[in-house]
Design an enzyme around this catalytic site. Sequence first.
Site, PDB file in Angstrom:
ATOM      1  N   GLY A   1       2.723   2.337  10.898  1.00  0.00           N
ATOM      2  CA  GLY A   1       3.809   3.432  10.763  1.00  0.00           C
ATOM      3  C   GLY A   1       4.536   3.773  12.036  1.00  0.00           C
TER       4      GLY A   1
ATOM      5  CD  GLU B   1      -3.207  -2.515   7.507  1.00  0.00           C
ATOM      6  OE1 GLU B   1      -2.122  -2.829   6.749  1.00  0.00           O
ATOM      7  OE2 GLU B   1      -3.703  -1.334   7.322  1.00  0.00           O
TER       8      GLU B   1
ATOM      9  CG  HIS C   1      -5.783   1.932   5.452  1.00  0.00           C
ATOM     10  ND1 HIS C   1      -5.411   2.871   6.063  1.00  0.00           N
ATOM     11  CD2 HIS C   1      -4.691   1.017   5.262  1.00  0.00           C
ATOM     12  CE1 HIS C   1      -4.153   2.735   6.610  1.00  0.00           C
ATOM     13  NE2 HIS C   1      -3.999   1.388   5.920  1.00  0.00           N
TER      14      HIS C   1
ATOM     15  CG  ASN D   1      -1.870   1.245   1.501  1.00  0.00           C
ATOM     16  OD1 ASN D   1      -1.895   2.108   0.591  1.00  0.00           O
ATOM     17  ND2 ASN D   1      -2.314   1.227   2.712  1.00  0.00           N
ATOM     18  CD1 TRP D   2       3.484   0.898  -2.762  1.00  0.00           C
ATOM     19  CD2 TRP D   2       3.634   2.165  -4.548  1.00  0.00           C
ATOM     20  NE1 TRP D   2       4.372   0.035  -3.567  1.00  0.00           N
ATOM     21  CE2 TRP D   2       4.175   0.804  -4.795  1.00  0.00           C
ATOM     22  CE3 TRP D   2       3.382   2.851  -5.876  1.00  0.00           C
ATOM     23  CZ2 TRP D   2       4.859   0.582  -6.143  1.00  0.00           C
ATOM     24  CZ3 TRP D   2       4.203   2.457  -7.263  1.00  0.00           C
ATOM     25  CH2 TRP D   2       4.684   1.453  -7.209  1.00  0.00           C
ATOM     26  CE  LYS D   3      -0.217   3.214   4.726  1.00  0.00           C
ATOM     27  NZ  LYS D   3       0.099   3.296   6.236  1.00  0.00           N
TER      28      LYS D   3
ATOM     29  N   GLY E   1       2.794  -1.202   4.423  1.00  0.00           N
ATOM     30  CA  GLY E   1       2.845   0.311   4.019  1.00  0.00           C
ATOM     31  C   GLY E   1       4.431   0.817   3.688  1.00  0.00           C
ATOM     32  N   GLY E   2       5.122   1.439   4.824  1.00  0.00           N
ATOM     33  CA  GLY E   2       6.295   1.751   4.589  1.00  0.00           C
ATOM     34  C   GLY E   2       7.048   0.951   3.715  1.00  0.00           C
TER      35      GLY E   2
ATOM     36  CD  GLU F   1      -2.972   5.559   6.723  1.00  0.00           C
ATOM     37  OE1 GLU F   1      -3.031   5.417   5.494  1.00  0.00           O
ATOM     38  OE2 GLU F   1      -1.867   4.870   7.427  1.00  0.00           O
TER      39      GLU F   1
ATOM     40  CB  SER G   1       5.388  -1.766  12.206  1.00  0.00           C
ATOM     41  OG  SER G   1       4.846  -0.371  12.400  1.00  0.00           O
TER      42      SER G   1
END
Length: 264
Positions: free
Chosen positions: A176, A170, A98, A13-15, A237-238, A100, A216
């Site tokens: 993150g 999640e 998600h 997930n590149w956000k 993610g990251g 977010e 993470s």
Amino acid sequence: MTLASRRPLVAGNWKMHTTLEEALALASTVAGRCRTVTEVEVALAPPFPWLVPLAERLEGSGIALGAQNCSQFERGAFTGEVAAFMLTPFCRYVIVGHSERRALFGEDDAVVAAKLIRVVEHGMTAILCVGERLEEREAGRTLEVIERQLSRACQDLPAHRLGQLVVAYEPVWAIGTGRPATPQDAQEVAAFVRTWLGRRFDEGASRALRILYGGSVTAGNAGTFFAERDIDGALVGGASLDAEQFCGIVEAARVAVTRRTKEA
Ligand code: 13P
């Protein structure tokens, strides 16, 4: 059914990251390195505008594309929204719910449920995110929160669509933060999700469903999650923005599924 019979999914997930050039370069590197990995399904969820150029770049690579969101509405006067049917030509997956989206854009369970239906009705697979906040975990309410999110998100889902669902656990506090859940805690929730869906829908279909962990995940810790029997991959993610890290996670899933197959 074990991990051996469920093909793991590692999704990035590149956000809201990457320029077009960065997106093309990252996708090309991932495609090159994952060329020989058939045991694991790899998916990338870039920002909307990069879906079309990435679909062209990834053609024939075996790497799937996913969208990070879609509208809960079918079509119409909804300025700025992207409808599920517009994603079908490019995407195998759409992430819904998600944390977010829930926390920053006010998406409640009813909106998530509507999005889920749009995604499956348009032939794609929904990656439904569920997860508790820190205060909910500390209050011992994790499974209660997960059950509420699952039951509301799936309220209109017909049983025959369960094959078009992936659930990503999640925990909000792990996203993150560099502070992942323990593999044991993630497994407990994953097993709960599988049992709950089995009771609500169909046991066989629930045994075939993939449950991911997200929060993470790195190349260093991914293997500890994939060793758990109900965890079938990761939503990253990251670390998905770094080809070395992301491909390390894919490799960890390959090692885990190969080991399971030998044990089975
Ligand atoms: P991080 O891997 O950066 O913790 O993000 C997880 C996530 O939100 C994936 O959807």
